[in-house]
Structures are given as structure tokens and as C-alpha cells.
Design an enzyme around this catalytic site. Structure first.
Site, short mmCIF file in Angstrom:
data_model
loop_
_atom_site.label_atom_id
_atom_site.label_comp_id
_atom_site.label_asym_id
_atom_site.label_seq_id
_atom_site.Cartn_x
_atom_site.Cartn_y
_atom_site.Cartn_z
N PRO A 1 0.83 -1.21 0.00
CA PRO A 1 0.00 0.00 0.00
C PRO A 1 0.87 1.26 0.00
O PRO A 1 1.86 1.33 0.71
CB PRO A 1 -0.82 -0.11 1.29
CG PRO A 1 -0.16 -1.16 2.11
CD PRO A 1 0.64 -2.03 1.21
N GLY B 1 2.06 5.07 0.72
CA GLY B 1 1.92 6.06 1.80
C GLY B 1 1.69 5.42 3.16
O GLY B 1 1.35 6.10 4.12
N ALA B 2 1.88 4.10 3.24
CA ALA B 2 1.59 3.38 4.49
C ALA B 2 2.83 3.21 5.37
O ALA B 2 2.77 2.56 6.40
CB ALA B 2 0.99 2.02 4.17
N GLY B 3 3.96 3.76 4.93
CA GLY B 3 5.21 3.60 5.70
C GLY B 3 5.79 2.21 5.51
O GLY B 3 6.61 1.77 6.31
N LEU B 4 5.38 1.53 4.43
CA LEU B 4 5.86 0.16 4.22
C LEU B 4 6.82 0.06 3.04
O LEU B 4 7.06 -1.03 2.51
CB LEU B 4 4.66 -0.79 4.02
CG LEU B 4 3.70 -0.84 5.22
CD1 LEU B 4 2.51 -1.76 4.94
CD2 LEU B 4 4.43 -1.31 6.49
N GLY B 5 7.38 1.20 2.64
CA GLY B 5 8.48 1.17 1.67
C GLY B 5 8.06 1.12 0.22
O GLY B 5 8.88 0.77 -0.64
N SER C 1 7.60 3.49 -1.95
CA SER C 1 8.35 4.37 -2.85
C SER C 1 9.79 3.91 -2.99
O SER C 1 10.37 3.97 -4.08
CB SER C 1 8.23 5.84 -2.43
OG SER C 1 9.14 6.17 -1.43
N ALA C 2 10.38 3.39 -1.91
CA ALA C 2 11.75 2.85 -2.02
C ALA C 2 11.76 1.63 -2.94
O ALA C 2 12.66 1.46 -3.78
CB ALA C 2 12.27 2.46 -0.64
N ASP D 1 15.47 2.92 3.83
CA ASP D 1 14.42 2.21 3.09
C ASP D 1 14.97 1.57 1.81
O ASP D 1 14.70 0.40 1.53
CB ASP D 1 13.30 3.19 2.69
CG ASP D 1 12.42 3.58 3.86
OD1 ASP D 1 12.82 3.33 5.01
OD2 ASP D 1 11.34 4.14 3.62
O1 PMV Z 1 9.00 6.55 4.04
P1 PMV Z 1 8.79 5.83 5.32
O2 PMV Z 1 7.46 6.10 5.90
O3 PMV Z 1 9.12 4.41 5.21
O4 PMV Z 1 9.81 6.46 6.41
C1 PMV Z 1 11.15 6.63 6.12
C2 PMV Z 1 12.00 6.59 7.35
C3 PMV Z 1 12.49 7.92 7.85
O5 PMV Z 1 13.50 7.62 8.82
C4 PMV Z 1 11.37 8.70 8.52
C5 PMV Z 1 13.09 8.79 6.76
C6 PMV Z 1 14.34 8.21 6.14
O6 PMV Z 1 14.60 8.53 4.98
O7 PMV Z 1 15.08 7.47 6.82
#
Ligand code: PMV
Length: 309
Positions: free
Chosen positions: A78, A80-84, A86-87, A125
Site C-alpha cells: 500500500p 503512503g503506508a510507511g511500508l516502503g 516508494s523505495a 528504506d
Molecule cells: O518513508 P517511510 O514512511 O518508510 O519512512 C522513512 C523513514 C524515515 O526515517 C522517517 C526517513 C528516512 O529517509 O530514513
């Protein structure tokens, strides 16, 4: 060429890692798959690529030196869920557009794409989704560094981490959060408030304790560290009512829980051996639970034979 990359969770150290403190992240068994075919025009899932609406594809293509590609993307992570997500997109695009690139180059290119797209980032990430399994990132380094990546302030070293199969449940709040603005907010608070600087230091110490504890499989002690990490994430201003609602619901059922990723929404992780109950508690509070296994394989390429006749 097709390439796929996993999502990730951050077990300890988000935000503090941006300031050069250590962090631990693990790949999860949700993946994004990218297929790039050389073309004179550039399309992303059938739509034109622009820096504003598809920054990852725009920068990945530019960095690859290719003039065009038809890019198709399928994801079960998903956004924007903080689960990577975009990475994973940055890494899979890079691997697909550059078939000759090795892991360390994919990691540094994917990091560049993240930086260009969201302005501020650590390589946590992107390194987690490229290497897979679990990683430890720190400015001090450890033995067996896989690669190091830096910006003008910090040089991070990335190493492989052996983690036991930790019983983790993910709870997505359903509220997407953009990482860049949250990282900027923490930076501004770090500049203004000594308490925030202290909290960042303390998160680093917790992560160092966690890395020693992980091989022991002591879930009670690890859970306590997660709780301490969460309190400090609230101090640095990245907690939110939706996150707290899920954390309060799961806390009686687990060893420890915390937000994972940038916060402000996004997801939580709970360390628990009552997986079903925790998933139900998350559902009852309007969240979306995922039962995930940690330590998934990193970047993967699929060489396809394309028939032209
Ligand atoms: O993009 P997220 O939600 O997986 O968060 C990234 C992690 C942070 O430490 C907040 C930012 C980073 O680039 O390390």
C-alpha cells in the site's frame, strides 16, 4: 526486463537515522514488480511521465541515461503506508532499467531517486528493499559493510543483520502520510528544541540495545524497547491520534508496539504471539491488518525471452 522489490518495516530508529543514528529495517513479503520495455516514448502504466506526477519514474529514467521506456508497475505494497512502497519502486525501476547494475549501485541509485523525489531521506528504506532480509544502518558502521551511501552531512554504512523470525503484525491506519514533510518537521524541531535532540540520541541508544538483543529472541525485552522507541517518536512530533488509537488497541495483546516509518498516520507494528487477536483489534479500530513475515528476498530480476514473431 522485469524486476521486483519487497516492502519493508523499520523495527527501530526511524527519523533518528536521518541524523546519523543507527536503525534496523527488515524486508517484508509484499512486493512491487516493474517491467520496462525500451521505447521512443515514455509511459508509466499507460500515462505520460512527468517530474511532478511520477517523480520516481522521471528520475530513474534520467539517471539511467535511456531516452524512453514503457513502464508497467504492479504492486501489493500500500502506498503512503510507511511500508516502503516508494523505495521499492525506486529500486525496482533502477534494476529494470539497468540490467547490468549490481546491488550496491542499485542501492545508491535508488537512494538518489528517493532524495530527488522527496527531497530528504536516509538510505534506510532503499537499502532494506535492495538487500532484503534485514539490515543495520549506522554512521559508525559494523563489520561486513555491504555498501555505504552518503549526503553532504552523513555517510551511512549498511550491513546485513541476522534476525530471528520475529512474530510481527502490521496495522495500516488507512491514513497515508508523506515522508518528506515529516522529516522536515523533525529537522525543524531538532534545530529548536534540546529535548528533541536528546530524544534522537536516545532512539540511537535503543537501536544499539536492540541489535544486541535480536539474536537472543527475547521478545519481552524487545517489546519494551519498542515501547520506549514509540514514546520518543511522540516526543519528536511524529505520533498521531490514528496511530495512538491502533497502538492502544493492540498493546494489551503484545510484547510491544510502535509506529513504523515516517509516522503521522501510516502503519504500526506489533510484536505478538497473538496474531489473530491483534489483527482483529486493528480491524475493530478501522485499521487494515497484515500478517507479514520478515526477512523477504531483496531485489530480484526476471530475464524474459521476448518473442517478436
Ligand atoms: O518513508 P517511510 O514512511 O518508510 O519512512 C522513512 C523513514 C524515515 O526515517 C522517517 C526517513 C528516512 O529517509 O530514513
Amino acid at each position: 526486463m522485469k524486476a521486483s522489490a519487497p516492502g519493508k518495516v523499520i523495527l527501530f530508529g526511524e527519523h533518528a537515522v536521518v541524523f546519523g543514528k543507527p536503525a534496523i529495517a527488515a524486508a517484508i513479503d509484499m512486493r512491487i514488480e516493474v517491467d520496462c520495455t525500451p521505447s521512443s516514448i515514455t509511459l508509466f502504466n499507460g500515462l505520460p511521465v512527468a517530474q511532478t506526477n511520477t517523480p520516481h519514474a522521471y528520475h530513474a529514467l534520467r539517471l539511467s541515461g535511456k531516452s524512453g521506456a514503457e513502464i508497467s508497475v504492479r504492486s501489493d505494497i500500500p502506498a503512503g503506508a510507511g511500508l516502503g512502497s516508494s523505495a521499492a519502486l525506486a529500486a525496482a525501476l533502477t534494476a529494470s532499467l539497468n540490467p547490468e547494475m549490481k546491488e550496491s549501485e542499485i542501492a545508491s541509485t535508488a537512494y538518489k531517486i528517493e532524495l530527488l523525489s522527496q527531497k530528504r531521506a536516509s538510505p534506510l528504506d532503499t537499502s532494506a528493499v535492495v538487500h532484503g532480509h534485514a539490515i543495520y544502518v549506522s554512521a559508525g558502521g559494523r563489520e561486513g559493510t555491504l555498501w555505504s551511501v552518503g549526503n553532504e552531512e552523513v555517510r551511512w554504512e549498511v550491513s546485513h543483520l541476522d534476525i530471528r523470525a520475529l512474530p510481527i503484525v502490521i496495522g495500516y491506519t488507512g491514513v497515508p502520510a508523506a515522508t518528506g514533510p515529516l522529516v522536515l518537521r523533525v529537522r525543524k524541531m531538532w534545530e529548536r528544541f534540546p529535548t528533541v535532540r536528546l530524544a534522537i540520541e536516545e532512539i540511537g541508544t535503543i537501536t544499539e540495545e536492540a541489535v544486541k538483543l535480536l539474536p537472543t529472541g527475547d521478545l519481552t525485552a524487545l517489546g519494551r524497547l519498542m515501547e520506549r522507541n514509540q514514546k520518543l517518536l511522540s516526543v519528536i512530533g511524529v505520533g498521531s491520534p490514528v496511530v495512538d488509537k491502533l497502538l492502544d488497541a493492540v498493546r494489551p495483546l503484545c510484547y510491544g508496539a510502535k509506529l513504523t516509518g515516517a509516522g503521522g498516520g501510516g502503519s504500526i507494528i506489533a510484536l505478538t504471539d497473538k496474531q489473530e487477536k491483534v489483527m482483529e483489534a486493528i480491524r475493530q479500530k478501522g485499521g487494515i491488518p497484515y500478517s507479514c513475515s520478515l526477512g523477504a528476498e531483496g531485489i530480484r530480476r526476471v530475464h524474459e525471452v521476448r518473442h517478436t514473431d
